[in-house]
Scaffold this motif. Structure first.
Motif, PDB file in Angstrom:
ATOM      1  N   LYS A  43       0.852  -1.188   0.000  1.00 25.86           N
ATOM      2  CA  LYS A  43       0.000   0.000   0.000  1.00 25.86           C
ATOM      3  C   LYS A  43       0.885   1.234   0.000  1.00 25.86           C
ATOM      4  N   ALA A  44       0.707   2.089  -0.999  1.00 30.36           N
ATOM      5  CA  ALA A  44       1.411   3.364  -1.079  1.00 30.36           C
ATOM      6  C   ALA A  44       0.407   4.476  -0.776  1.00 30.36           C
ATOM      7  N   VAL A  45       0.757   5.368   0.146  1.00 28.60           N
ATOM      8  CA  VAL A  45      -0.177   6.424   0.523  1.00 28.60           C
ATOM      9  C   VAL A  45      -0.251   7.470  -0.580  1.00 28.60           C
ATOM     10  N   HIS A  46      -1.324   8.239  -0.592  1.00 28.63           N
ATOM     11  CA  HIS A  46      -1.455   9.304  -1.573  1.00 28.63           C
ATOM     12  C   HIS A  46      -0.327  10.323  -1.384  1.00 28.63           C
ATOM     13  N   PRO A  47       0.224  10.836  -2.477  1.00 27.78           N
ATOM     14  CA  PRO A  47       1.394  11.728  -2.379  1.00 27.78           C
ATOM     15  C   PRO A  47       1.193  12.942  -1.481  1.00 27.78           C
ATOM     16  N   HIS A  48      -0.036  13.474  -1.392  1.00 28.49           N
ATOM     17  CA  HIS A  48      -0.203  14.681  -0.577  1.00 28.49           C
ATOM     18  C   HIS A  48       0.016  14.404   0.907  1.00 28.49           C
ATOM     19  N   PHE A  49      -0.168  13.149   1.350  1.00 29.31           N
ATOM     20  CA  PHE A  49       0.130  12.829   2.744  1.00 29.31           C
ATOM     21  C   PHE A  49       1.631  12.894   3.012  1.00 29.31           C
ATOM     22  N   LEU A  51       3.683  15.008   2.213  1.00 29.26           N
ATOM     23  CA  LEU A  51       4.136  16.370   2.496  1.00 29.26           C
ATOM     24  C   LEU A  51       3.880  16.771   3.944  1.00 29.26           C
ATOM     25  N   ASP A  52       3.140  15.949   4.671  1.00 29.56           N
ATOM     26  CA  ASP A  52       2.767  16.267   6.046  1.00 29.56           C
ATOM     27  C   ASP A  52       3.672  15.497   7.005  1.00 29.56           C
ATOM     28  N   GLU A  53       4.585  16.206   7.667  1.00 29.48           N
ATOM     29  CA  GLU A  53       5.532  15.544   8.563  1.00 29.48           C
ATOM     30  C   GLU A  53       4.835  14.917   9.763  1.00 29.48           C
ATOM     31  N   GLU A  54       3.742  15.527  10.210  1.00 30.94           N
ATOM     32  CA  GLU A  54       2.999  14.961  11.331  1.00 30.94           C
ATOM     33  C   GLU A  54       2.396  13.621  10.938  1.00 30.94           C
ATOM     34  N   PHE A  55       1.893  13.548   9.716  1.00 27.78           N
ATOM     35  CA  PHE A  55       1.366  12.271   9.237  1.00 27.78           C
ATOM     36  C   PHE A  55       2.466  11.219   9.192  1.00 27.78           C
ATOM     37  N   ARG A  56       3.643  11.595   8.689  1.00 27.06           N
ATOM     38  CA  ARG A  56       4.745  10.636   8.604  1.00 27.06           C
ATOM     39  C   ARG A  56       5.106  10.089   9.985  1.00 27.06           C
ATOM     40  N   ALA A  57       5.110  10.979  10.983  1.00 24.88           N
ATOM     41  CA  ALA A  57       5.451  10.539  12.338  1.00 24.88           C
ATOM     42  C   ALA A  57       4.414   9.553  12.864  1.00 24.88           C
ATOM     43  N   ASP A  79       7.084  -5.318   5.821  1.00 28.71           N
ATOM     44  CA  ASP A  79       8.082  -4.316   5.494  1.00 28.71           C
ATOM     45  C   ASP A  79       7.377  -2.969   5.383  1.00 28.71           C
ATOM     46  N   ALA A  80       8.119  -1.880   5.508  1.00 32.13           N
ATOM     47  CA  ALA A  80       7.544  -0.544   5.360  1.00 32.13           C
ATOM     48  C   ALA A  80       8.663   0.473   5.248  1.00 32.13           C
ATOM     49  N   ASP A  81       8.343   1.620   4.664  1.00 31.79           N
ATOM     50  CA  ASP A  81       9.288   2.737   4.611  1.00 31.79           C
ATOM     51  C   ASP A  81       8.521   4.042   4.788  1.00 31.79           C
ATOM     52  N   PRO A  82       8.328   4.477   6.042  1.00 37.30           N
ATOM     53  CA  PRO A  82       7.620   5.736   6.302  1.00 37.30           C
ATOM     54  C   PRO A  82       8.390   6.956   5.816  1.00 37.30           C
ATOM     55  N   ASP A  83       9.706   6.804   5.545  1.00 39.72           N
ATOM     56  CA  ASP A  83      10.543   7.937   5.150  1.00 39.72           C
ATOM     57  C   ASP A  83      10.741   8.034   3.642  1.00 39.72           C
ATOM     58  N   ALA A  84      10.128   7.133   2.880  1.00 42.09           N
ATOM     59  CA  ALA A  84      10.247   7.182   1.424  1.00 42.09           C
ATOM     60  C   ALA A  84       9.549   8.433   0.889  1.00 42.09           C
ATOM     61  N   PHE A 155      -5.239  -3.035   9.794  1.00 43.64           N
ATOM     62  CA  PHE A 155      -5.350  -2.707  11.214  1.00 43.64           C
ATOM     63  C   PHE A 155      -4.254  -1.733  11.624  1.00 43.64           C
ATOM     64  N   GLY A 156      -4.613  -0.828  12.533  1.00 45.75           N
ATOM     65  CA  GLY A 156      -3.625   0.079  13.104  1.00 45.75           C
ATOM     66  C   GLY A 156      -3.251   1.245  12.218  1.00 45.75           C
ATOM     67  N   ILE A 157      -3.142   1.035  10.907  1.00 44.41           N
ATOM     68  CA  ILE A 157      -2.656   2.083  10.033  1.00 44.41           C
ATOM     69  C   ILE A 157      -3.683   3.207   9.908  1.00 44.41           C
ATOM     70  N   ALA A 158      -4.964   2.883  10.038  1.00 47.79           N
ATOM     71  CA  ALA A 158      -5.993   3.911   9.914  1.00 47.79           C
ATOM     72  C   ALA A 158      -5.771   5.037  10.915  1.00 47.79           C
ATOM     73  N   ARG A 159      -5.205   4.736  12.076  1.00 49.20           N
ATOM     74  CA  ARG A 159      -5.048   5.756  13.100  1.00 49.20           C
ATOM     75  C   ARG A 159      -4.020   6.806  12.686  1.00 49.20           C
ATOM     76  N   ALA A 160      -3.098   6.467  11.803  1.00 50.74           N
ATOM     77  CA  ALA A 160      -2.105   7.439  11.351  1.00 50.74           C
ATOM     78  C   ALA A 160      -2.763   8.596  10.606  1.00 50.74           C
ATOM     79  N   LEU A 161      -3.945   8.339  10.022  1.00 49.74           N
ATOM     80  CA  LEU A 161      -4.642   9.383   9.280  1.00 49.74           C
ATOM     81  C   LEU A 161      -5.373  10.354  10.194  1.00 49.74           C
TER      82      LEU A 161
END
Length: 257
Positions: A43-49, A51-57, A79-84, A155-161
């Motif tokens: 799953k790749a997040v939409h590009p506009h997310f 740009l939001d450092e708070e979302f990345r955190a 696997d994951a890369d929140p910093d990509a 699961f869990g990832i929805a809370r990041a939004l």
């Protein structure tokens, strides 16, 4: 699965993309293959997310937590890369239709199948909640029906939004109208905390849909659905009877307690 379009990537991280499985408010989901030949869902997040450092955190924290949630009833985070440049997450691929696809194609599930489904999803949510996570988007399309039992995905990832997306953002919501709990809806305006009890409400709505083919709340718009969830009792199909109906009704209680 749909073929990749011209503007879509051919690889994400170390994974070669084979096709697109779907898309939603958070991003797009691809079927992919690892360098070792393992089939995964990326799953790749939409590009506009991105740009939001708070979302990345938040995304980083949720990925770290979700990695610890394994078990029989969920798709494990591999696997994951929140910093990509575009954050992504890879999970185990579950070969099976979603509950939405199954009910649409074949009609409501038999009562025994609904009971097995409910037991599996309850176990999955217990594992999620034990790690301090709240799914926040338990709905038929996030339930996959594998040969050896149901799987709860995302699961869990929805809370990041939460705090990044809103119910009024174009094409984006944290949760799905008709399956969100009253406190989740009201919390967007009042800041109320959302606990694992919210997922139990959503579980009841999912089981009602599985058993009857219809959701317990209906409306012509998202606003109408949200109003009914908060202020009106669920519309349970007469086909839902006995102890299963009692269980669903208990899950759909307005009070999270």
């Amino acid at each position: 699965m749909r073929p990749l379009e011209a503007d879509e990537p051919r690889a994400i991280g170390p994974y070669r993309l084979l096709g697109r499985l779907g898309s939603g408010g958070m991003g797009r989901v691809y079927l992919a293959r690892s360098e070792g030949g393992r089939t995964v869902a990326v799953k790749a997040v939409h590009p506009h997310f991105a740009l939001d450092e708070e979302f990345r955190a938040r995304f980083r924290r949720e990925v770290d937590s979700a990695r610890r949630v394994g078990g029989r009833w969920t798709a494990p985070v591999l696997d994951a890369d929140p910093d990509a440049p575009v954050p992504w997450i890879a999970t185990g691929y579950v070969a099976g239709p979603s509950l939405t696809q199954a009910v649409t194609a074949h009609g409501p599930l038999p009562e025994r199948s609904v009971r097995v489904l409910g037991a599996g999803l309850a176990e999955a949510l217990a594992a999620v909640h034990a790690h301090g996570l709240v799914h926040r988007d338990v709905k038929p399309s996030n339930v996959l029906l594998a040969l050896d039992g149901p799987r709860l995905i995302d699961f869990g990832i929805a809370r990041a939004l939460d705090g990044t997306a809103s119910l009024t953002s174009t094409g984006v919501s944290v949760g799905s109208p008709g399956y969100m709990s009253p406190e989740q809806i009201l919390g967007k305006a009042g800041g109320a905390g959302v606990t694992g009890a919210s997922d139990v409400f959503s579980l009841g709505a999912v089981l009602a849909y599985a058993a009857t083919g219809t959701a317990p709340f209906s409306g012509d718009s998202s606003a109408a659905l949200l109003y009914k969830v908060v202020h009106e009792e669920p519309e349970l199909d007469p086909a839902l009877t006995g102890p299963l109906r009692d269980t669903v009704a208990a899950c759909l209680a307005k009070d999270p307690a």
